[in-house]
Design a protein around this motif. Structure first.
Motif, PDB file in Angstrom:
ATOM      1  N   LYS A  62      -9.032  22.925 -23.365  1.00  0.00           N
ATOM      2  CA  LYS A  62      -7.757  21.941 -23.596  1.00  0.00           C
ATOM      3  C   LYS A  62      -6.587  22.702 -24.388  1.00  0.00           C
ATOM      4  CE  LYS A  62      -7.591  17.294 -25.661  1.00  0.00           C
ATOM      5  NZ  LYS A  62      -8.217  16.288 -26.579  1.00  0.00           N
ATOM      6  N   LEU A  63      -6.870  23.372 -25.227  1.00  0.00           N
ATOM      7  CA  LEU A  63      -5.820  24.201 -25.952  1.00  0.00           C
ATOM      8  C   LEU A  63      -5.163  24.940 -24.813  1.00  0.00           C
ATOM      9  CD1 LEU A  63      -7.229  25.142 -29.440  1.00  0.00           C
ATOM     10  CD2 LEU A  63      -5.345  23.217 -28.871  1.00  0.00           C
ATOM     11  N   ILE A  64      -5.855  25.754 -24.225  1.00  0.00           N
ATOM     12  CA  ILE A  64      -5.123  26.356 -23.087  1.00  0.00           C
ATOM     13  C   ILE A  64      -4.078  25.577 -22.063  1.00  0.00           C
ATOM     14  CG2 ILE A  64      -5.446  27.974 -20.953  1.00  0.00           C
ATOM     15  CD1 ILE A  64      -7.976  28.877 -22.355  1.00  0.00           C
ATOM     16  N   GLY A  65      -4.613  24.628 -21.726  1.00  0.00           N
ATOM     17  CA  GLY A  65      -3.709  23.648 -20.929  1.00  0.00           C
ATOM     18  C   GLY A  65      -2.345  23.064 -21.682  1.00  0.00           C
ATOM     19  N   ARG A  66      -2.953  22.975 -22.766  1.00  0.00           N
ATOM     20  CA  ARG A  66      -1.907  22.307 -23.845  1.00  0.00           C
ATOM     21  C   ARG A  66      -0.606  23.367 -24.046  1.00  0.00           C
ATOM     22  NH1 ARG A  66       0.551  22.189 -28.817  1.00  0.00           N
ATOM     23  NH2 ARG A  66       1.311  20.523 -29.673  1.00  0.00           N
ATOM     24  N   LYS A  67      -1.107  24.550 -24.312  1.00  0.00           N
ATOM     25  CA  LYS A  67      -0.368  25.622 -24.501  1.00  0.00           C
ATOM     26  C   LYS A  67       0.794  25.897 -23.151  1.00  0.00           C
ATOM     27  CE  LYS A  67       0.478  30.641 -25.695  1.00  0.00           C
ATOM     28  NZ  LYS A  67      -0.421  31.783 -26.173  1.00  0.00           N
ATOM     29  N   SER A  68       0.111  25.989 -22.092  1.00  0.00           N
ATOM     30  CA  SER A  68       0.563  26.134 -20.859  1.00  0.00           C
ATOM     31  C   SER A  68       1.724  25.339 -20.719  1.00  0.00           C
ATOM     32  CB  SER A  68      -0.313  26.031 -19.494  1.00  0.00           C
ATOM     33  OG  SER A  68      -1.446  26.847 -19.839  1.00  0.00           O
ATOM     34  N   HIS A 105      -6.618  20.138 -17.819  1.00  0.00           N
ATOM     35  CA  HIS A 105      -5.476  19.160 -17.550  1.00  0.00           C
ATOM     36  C   HIS A 105      -5.408  18.196 -18.738  1.00  0.00           C
ATOM     37  CE1 HIS A 105      -2.848  18.337 -14.397  1.00  0.00           C
ATOM     38  NE2 HIS A 105      -3.011  17.086 -14.150  1.00  0.00           N
ATOM     39  N   ALA A 106      -6.617  17.881 -19.358  1.00  0.00           N
ATOM     40  CA  ALA A 106      -6.644  16.996 -20.418  1.00  0.00           C
ATOM     41  C   ALA A 106      -5.667  17.539 -21.684  1.00  0.00           C
ATOM     42  CB  ALA A 106      -8.296  16.760 -21.260  1.00  0.00           C
ATOM     43  N   GLY A 107      -5.651  18.814 -21.762  1.00  0.00           N
ATOM     44  CA  GLY A 107      -4.533  19.435 -22.819  1.00  0.00           C
ATOM     45  C   GLY A 107      -3.320  19.087 -22.290  1.00  0.00           C
ATOM     46  N   ILE A 108      -2.989  19.302 -21.066  1.00  0.00           N
ATOM     47  CA  ILE A 108      -1.571  19.204 -20.526  1.00  0.00           C
ATOM     48  C   ILE A 108      -1.260  17.498 -20.727  1.00  0.00           C
ATOM     49  CG2 ILE A 108      -0.300  19.108 -18.306  1.00  0.00           C
ATOM     50  CD1 ILE A 108      -1.702  21.832 -17.727  1.00  0.00           C
ATOM     51  N   VAL A 109      -2.222  16.600 -20.016  1.00  0.00           N
ATOM     52  CA  VAL A 109      -1.906  15.261 -19.947  1.00  0.00           C
ATOM     53  C   VAL A 109      -1.535  14.662 -21.344  1.00  0.00           C
ATOM     54  CG1 VAL A 109      -2.573  12.877 -19.385  1.00  0.00           C
ATOM     55  CG2 VAL A 109      -2.879  14.846 -17.647  1.00  0.00           C
ATOM     56  N   GLU A 110      -2.096  15.056 -22.397  1.00  0.00           N
ATOM     57  CA  GLU A 110      -2.066  14.605 -23.677  1.00  0.00           C
ATOM     58  C   GLU A 110      -0.847  14.994 -24.206  1.00  0.00           C
ATOM     59  OE1 GLU A 110      -5.592  14.710 -26.350  1.00  0.00           O
ATOM     60  OE2 GLU A 110      -4.313  15.574 -27.693  1.00  0.00           O
ATOM     61  N   ASP A 113       2.161  13.119 -22.173  1.00  0.00           N
ATOM     62  CA  ASP A 113       2.287  11.841 -22.889  1.00  0.00           C
ATOM     63  C   ASP A 113       2.748  11.700 -23.937  1.00  0.00           C
ATOM     64  OD1 ASP A 113       0.888  11.000 -20.572  1.00  0.00           O
ATOM     65  OD2 ASP A 113      -1.025  10.426 -21.569  1.00  0.00           O
ATOM     66  N   GLN A 114       2.628  12.609 -25.204  1.00  0.00           N
ATOM     67  CA  GLN A 114       2.993  12.549 -26.331  1.00  0.00           C
ATOM     68  C   GLN A 114       4.712  12.722 -26.294  1.00  0.00           C
ATOM     69  OE1 GLN A 114       1.466  15.629 -28.683  1.00  0.00           O
ATOM     70  NE2 GLN A 114       3.155  15.564 -30.197  1.00  0.00           N
ATOM     71  N   TYR A 115       5.298  13.286 -25.287  1.00  0.00           N
ATOM     72  CA  TYR A 115       6.729  13.762 -25.227  1.00  0.00           C
ATOM     73  C   TYR A 115       7.207  12.818 -23.896  1.00  0.00           C
ATOM     74  CZ  TYR A 115       6.293  16.934 -29.060  1.00  0.00           C
ATOM     75  OH  TYR A 115       6.445  17.589 -30.082  1.00  0.00           O
ATOM     76  N   GLY A 116       6.600  11.973 -23.402  1.00  0.00           N
ATOM     77  CA  GLY A 116       6.815  11.128 -22.252  1.00  0.00           C
ATOM     78  C   GLY A 116       7.520  11.880 -21.020  1.00  0.00           C
ATOM     79  N   VAL A 117       6.667  12.898 -20.814  1.00  0.00           N
ATOM     80  CA  VAL A 117       6.829  13.709 -19.493  1.00  0.00           C
ATOM     81  C   VAL A 117       5.857  13.553 -18.491  1.00  0.00           C
ATOM     82  CG1 VAL A 117       6.906  16.248 -18.636  1.00  0.00           C
ATOM     83  CG2 VAL A 117       7.671  15.766 -21.042  1.00  0.00           C
ATOM     84  N   ALA A 118       6.542  13.429 -17.278  1.00  0.00           N
ATOM     85  CA  ALA A 118       5.807  13.058 -16.253  1.00  0.00           C
ATOM     86  C   ALA A 118       5.100  14.201 -15.644  1.00  0.00           C
ATOM     87  CB  ALA A 118       6.565  12.229 -15.083  1.00  0.00           C
ATOM     88  N   VAL A 119       3.496  13.991 -15.338  1.00  0.00           N
ATOM     89  CA  VAL A 119       2.855  15.116 -14.783  1.00  0.00           C
ATOM     90  C   VAL A 119       3.090  14.765 -13.019  1.00  0.00           C
ATOM     91  CG1 VAL A 119       0.672  16.147 -14.451  1.00  0.00           C
ATOM     92  CG2 VAL A 119       1.566  15.707 -16.727  1.00  0.00           C
ATOM     93  N   ALA A 120       3.786  15.236 -12.632  1.00  0.00           N
ATOM     94  CA  ALA A 120       4.172  15.146 -11.015  1.00  0.00           C
ATOM     95  C   ALA A 120       3.501  15.504  -9.930  1.00  0.00           C
ATOM     96  CB  ALA A 120       5.557  15.097 -10.724  1.00  0.00           C
ATOM     97  N   GLY A 121       2.524  16.370 -10.184  1.00  0.00           N
ATOM     98  CA  GLY A 121       1.903  17.100  -9.204  1.00  0.00           C
ATOM     99  C   GLY A 121       1.659  18.516  -9.346  1.00  0.00           C
ATOM    100  N   GLY A 122       1.179  19.338  -8.281  1.00  0.00           N
ATOM    101  CA  GLY A 122       0.797  20.696  -8.504  1.00  0.00           C
ATOM    102  C   GLY A 122       0.238  21.318  -7.303  1.00  0.00           C
ATOM    103  N   ASP A 123      -0.643  22.297  -7.555  1.00  0.00           N
ATOM    104  CA  ASP A 123      -1.441  22.933  -6.605  1.00  0.00           C
ATOM    105  C   ASP A 123      -2.625  23.299  -7.063  1.00  0.00           C
ATOM    106  OD1 ASP A 123      -2.361  23.701  -3.999  1.00  0.00           O
ATOM    107  OD2 ASP A 123      -1.025  25.780  -4.087  1.00  0.00           O
ATOM    108  N   THR A 124      -3.874  23.608  -6.351  1.00  0.00           N
ATOM    109  CA  THR A 124      -4.988  24.215  -7.043  1.00  0.00           C
ATOM    110  C   THR A 124      -5.603  25.256  -6.089  1.00  0.00           C
ATOM    111  OG1 THR A 124      -6.432  22.722  -6.053  1.00  0.00           O
ATOM    112  CG2 THR A 124      -5.835  22.217  -8.454  1.00  0.00           C
ATOM    113  N   ASN A 125      -5.982  26.299  -6.329  1.00  0.00           N
ATOM    114  CA  ASN A 125      -6.589  27.514  -5.413  1.00  0.00           C
ATOM    115  C   ASN A 125      -7.672  28.153  -6.404  1.00  0.00           C
ATOM    116  OD1 ASN A 125      -4.993  27.864  -2.969  1.00  0.00           O
ATOM    117  ND2 ASN A 125      -3.331  28.224  -4.131  1.00  0.00           N
TER     118      ASN A 125
END
Ligand SMILES: [Mg+2]
Length: 307
Positions: A62-68, A105-110, A113-125
């Motif tokens: 979660k912290l790795i996602g947050r940092k990214s 992704h939980a770290g990213i979404v949190e 949300d805190q800064y009102g930024v939309a997570v618009a999409g991406g890609d997974t491989n």
């Protein structure tokens, strides 16, 4: 092998100018003009790799996602911008636990949300290599234009937000991107130059000096040294060395003309975060450190990655 800066310089020379590209390679984010109103859009991207930028085996995903996400938001802040949306690409290691993606992704979404930024999409491989996360952030200037590295002028006062050094002790994973501070700065002051401290003052100040064709004197006594830098100081590296050379503080460094600087010094905070005057912009092209009244060159030092 080329240094990162040499490589970027070569790539920069390969790119031709385009009408839509108002500001290209060489700042914290690019500025592209969109649509019939030529609206300025900021775009920046950062790729984080297991065993280079983080250690998945010993770190909460979660912290790795947050940092990214946080490192990208910091670059938007460093343009005097507000973040609007992000896209995220993951390359998972084959055999990674099924829940890893959700944890990251939980770290990213949190944080989004805190800064009102939309997570618009991406890609997974998935592949045989280690985990890689690439985040691209889109934003827009808060004021009429973004704040570039190239605007510093002789006589400007240099400031930093917060405290510096010792991020390896933990803050490189938990820092707050300085979006609120950037807003308070841009809305209240005529900012000449702005950058975020990803590689340490001794490195990042050089970018401002080079792009602005100026020099600087930084006063050792004025550097706000963090408790973590004091705790990690030792025989080889003093707390001041940590504060000057450690990477990943993600504080803002900016310059103001002296009248604007006086106004800020009357209440030296931005959005509740303390700011410190650390030196001044001079003519010439060198960075100097003033220690006990003597000037010594402020040399760039290789920074330690956060493993
Ligand atoms: Mg940056």
């Amino acid at each position: 092998m080329l240094s990162e800066f040499e490589l970027i310089e070569r790539l920069r020379q390969q790119v031709k100018s385009q009408p839509a590209l108002r500001l290209g390679i060489g700042d914290d984010a690019a500025e592209v003009l969109f649509g019939k109103h030529q609206s300025p859009v900021l775009v920046t991207t950062d790729m984080l790799m297991d065993q280079v930028h983080f250690d998945l085996a010993s770190t909460d995903p979660k912290l790795i996602g947050r940092k990214s996400l946080a490192v990208n938001l910091s670059d938007i802040a460093a343009m005097g911008g507000e973040a609007i949306a992000v896209v995220i690409s993951y390359a998972f290691s084959q055999g990674a636990p099924a829940t890893l993606g959700e944890q990251l992704h939980a770290g990213i979404v949190e944080l989004a949300d805190q800064y009102g930024v939309a997570v618009a999409g991406g890609d997974t491989n998935s592949w045989k290599g280690p985990l890689v996360i690439s985040v691209t952030a889109l934003g827009q200037p808060i004021g009429s234009h973004s704040i570039e590295r190239s605007g510093a002028q002789e006589g400007d006062i240099i400031f930093v937000t917060g405290e510096l050094g010792g991020s390896l002790a933990g803050s490189h994973l938990t820092f707050e991107p300085r979006l609120r501070e950037a807003r308070a700065l841009v809305e209240n002051y005529d900012v000449h130059a702005l950058i975020d401290l990803s590689d340490g003052i001794s490195s990042d100040l050089q970018h401002i000096l080079r792009e602005s064709n100026v020099g600087a004197i930084v006063e050792a006594d004025l550097i706000p040294i963090s408790a973590a830098a004091r705790a990690s100081g030792g025989k080889e590296k003093s707390p001041l060395d940590h504060a000057l050379h450690d990477g990943e503080d993600f504080e803002l460094l900016f310059t103001l003309a002296s009248a604007e600087a006086s106004r800020l010094l009357a209440d030296p905070t931005l959005a509740g975060t303390p700011v410190s005057q650390i030196g001044s912009i001079t003519s010439g092209s060198e960075a100097w450190l003033k220690v006990q009244g003597e000037l010594v060159p402020l040399k760039r030092q290789g920074w330690e990655h956060s493993l």
